[in-house]
Scaffold this motif. Structure first.
Motif, short mmCIF file in Angstrom:
data_model
loop_
_atom_site.label_atom_id
_atom_site.label_comp_id
_atom_site.label_asym_id
_atom_site.label_seq_id
_atom_site.Cartn_x
_atom_site.Cartn_y
_atom_site.Cartn_z
N PHE A 224 -39.96 -14.91 -31.61
CA PHE A 224 -38.65 -15.46 -31.29
C PHE A 224 -38.68 -16.08 -29.90
CE2 PHE A 224 -38.03 -11.88 -34.16
CZ PHE A 224 -37.21 -12.42 -35.14
N CYS A 225 -37.97 -17.20 -29.74
CA CYS A 225 -37.89 -17.88 -28.45
C CYS A 225 -36.43 -18.07 -28.06
CB CYS A 225 -38.57 -19.25 -28.50
SG CYS A 225 -40.37 -19.17 -28.64
N LEU A 226 -36.09 -17.64 -26.87
CA LEU A 226 -34.74 -17.89 -26.36
C LEU A 226 -34.56 -19.38 -26.11
CD1 LEU A 226 -34.34 -14.88 -23.93
CD2 LEU A 226 -32.80 -15.42 -25.82
N VAL A 227 -33.51 -19.94 -26.68
CA VAL A 227 -33.20 -21.36 -26.52
C VAL A 227 -31.78 -21.46 -25.98
CG1 VAL A 227 -33.04 -23.60 -27.66
CG2 VAL A 227 -34.75 -21.93 -28.43
N PRO A 228 -31.61 -21.24 -24.68
CA PRO A 228 -30.26 -21.31 -24.11
C PRO A 228 -29.83 -22.74 -23.87
CG PRO A 228 -31.84 -20.85 -22.39
CD PRO A 228 -32.62 -20.89 -23.68
N SER A 229 -28.54 -22.97 -23.88
CA SER A 229 -28.04 -24.26 -23.44
C SER A 229 -28.38 -24.41 -21.96
CB SER A 229 -26.52 -24.35 -23.64
OG SER A 229 -25.87 -23.31 -22.92
N GLY A 230 -28.58 -25.66 -21.54
CA GLY A 230 -28.84 -25.91 -20.13
C GLY A 230 -27.53 -26.20 -19.43
N ARG A 231 -27.53 -27.22 -18.60
CA ARG A 231 -26.26 -27.63 -18.00
C ARG A 231 -25.37 -28.26 -19.06
NH1 ARG A 231 -29.93 -29.12 -13.62
NH2 ARG A 231 -29.50 -27.78 -11.82
N ARG A 232 -25.98 -28.58 -20.19
CA ARG A 232 -25.24 -29.09 -21.34
C ARG A 232 -25.61 -28.24 -22.56
NH1 ARG A 232 -27.17 -33.04 -18.09
NH2 ARG A 232 -25.63 -34.50 -17.24
N LEU A 233 -25.02 -28.55 -23.72
CA LEU A 233 -25.18 -27.68 -24.88
C LEU A 233 -26.60 -27.63 -25.41
CD1 LEU A 233 -21.99 -28.19 -27.07
CD2 LEU A 233 -22.71 -26.14 -25.88
N TYR A 234 -27.25 -28.79 -25.53
CA TYR A 234 -28.56 -28.83 -26.18
C TYR A 234 -29.68 -28.68 -25.17
CZ TYR A 234 -26.70 -30.37 -30.72
OH TYR A 234 -26.06 -30.46 -31.92
N SER A 235 -30.86 -28.34 -25.69
CA SER A 235 -32.04 -28.14 -24.85
C SER A 235 -33.26 -28.73 -25.55
CB SER A 235 -32.25 -26.63 -24.61
OG SER A 235 -33.52 -26.38 -24.04
#
Length: 396
Positions: free
Chosen positions: A279-290
């Motif tokens: 599993f890989c954490l895929v957080p939003s950055g300064r905007r929603l997508y990464s």
């Protein structure tokens, strides 16, 4: 003496009450976790746009203007200044080339169902380090006469909206009367199935040229390597509490040096984490997508998506992809604190099935910039009808 004893007793009672409250909260959280796991993980998995599945099934269809029978697309020309270009980013240039070479393209503007004004709208961040922000954009649009025609439908591409510190998700120019916006910043609250289309975030070097070998057997349960974005209020800073330097690896890169050798090493280490993690954490950055969303799919690492403010994010191409079988979405830090326990209770077999699903989705829809753009055109083609029924409004 008696007064001192009374003070000690009061403190003891107070501490006892606090301990009981803490234990009660922990029991409630654990009970909630088991309850969620036994009911298809309702609070932790992607919420359904429709009850049956997670595909954005828009029942309405659009009609090409001027009784055009078939879906087609045209890139408009600057008649007044034909030698001047407003294409600033290499990605936008690639997108236009792919569209020109597609089966949907027409050289005849009068036969086009959709128009594209070749003014670069991908990056609308004034502080962009790449220098791809297009200034005086509304004046540049005026050089393309189709832009002001209320009967024309315009396709607009956007990766980045807003700038520091708020990073608002609204475009900084006036949209035409009829348009379809392909953007990376849609939530269930602002998505319109007639005038919006979900679009992935990718960079000019996508996909990675590094080895792309798929590993089904992995040693790391969960990983993240990237910036913490401490300059804005961000949930990424919570990740450090998950790290155990064993099967959960969390690494922040904010303080890394910028020499080329170090960047090469960091990129290789990042890819190796994707290959070795379930599993890989895929957080939003300064905007929603990464960027890391497509990169995780590419290496078969199951994305665990986290967002600020419990926003119900819409994933790329949700118009045709059912993401519920391949990803996990967390909408609160409370759920995030219980994430390691939850992930360990997902069987190896189920992990492998999710990995295969991730990989298959990537190969089919996201394996190249060309594949991404052609998929988008296929979605648009399906959104239009050719019958003589009345034209549906684009009003939001």
């Amino acid at each position: 003496m008696i007064k001192s004893f009374s003070n000690i007793s009061q403190r003891f009672i107070f501490l006892t009450i606090i301990c009981i409250l803490i234990c009660f909260i922990q029991i409630v959280l654990i009970f909630q976790l088991f309850s969620d796991s036994s009911s298809n993980e309702k609070s932790i998995l992607l919420p359904s746009f429709h009850i049956s599945n997670t595909i954005l099934n828009c029942t309405q269809k659009l009609k090409c203007p001027n009784n055009i029978k078939y879906f087609s697309i045209h890139i408009d020309k600057n008649i007044e200044y034909p030698n001047i270009t407003y294409i600033r980013s290499p990605i936008f240039s690639i997108i236009l080339d792919i569209i020109r070479n597609s089966s949907y393209y027409t050289n005849d503007s009068s036969l086009a169902c959709i128009h594209i004004a070749p003014v670069d709208t991908l990056d609308r961040d004034r502080r962009s380090k790449n220098g791809y922000y297009t200034y005086f954009i509304e004046q540049r649009f005026k050089f393309f006469h189709e832009w002001s025609d209320p009967n024309k439908i315009h396709l607009i591409f956007n990766h980045y909206t807003g700038t520091w510190p708020s990073y608002r998700r609204t475009l900084d120019f006036i949209l035409p009367s009829q348009y379809i916006l392909a953007s990376t910043s849609f939530t269930y609250n602002n998505y319109n199935c007639l005038s919006d289309i979900t679009f992935p975030l990718f960079h000019i070097d996508y996909p990675s040229n590094l080895t792309n070998k798929f590993f089904s057997s992995r040693k790391i349960l969960l990983s993240f390597k990237g910036k913490s974005y401490e300059d804005v209020q961000h949930h990424r800073t919570f990740f450090r509490h998950l790290n155990n330097n064993h099967d959960i690896i969390i690494k922040y890169t904010d303080n890394n040096n910028n020499n080329n050798n170090n960047n090469s090493y960091d990129q290789n280490e990042y890819i190796e984490l994707l290959r070795q993690s379930y599993f890989c954490l895929v957080p939003s950055g300064r905007r929603l997508y990464s960027y890391r969303f497509l990169e995780s799919l590419q290496y078969g690492c199951i994305p665990v998506i986290t967002t600020n403010d419990n926003e119900l994010i819409i994933l790329p191409f949700s118009e045709i992809i059912n993401w519920s079988k391949s990803i996990i979405i967390i909408y609160s830090n409370i759920s995030l604190s219980l994430l390691p326990y939850y992930l360990r209770n997902i069987s190896i077999y189920q992990r492998n099935q999710m990995q295969i699903e991730c990989r298959n989705i990537w190969l089919k829809y996201f394996s190249s910039i060309s594949r991404i753009i052609l998929t988008l055109l296929d979605i648009l083609n399906d959104r239009f009808i050719t019958s003589s029924s009345s034209f549906l409004s684009f009003e939001r």
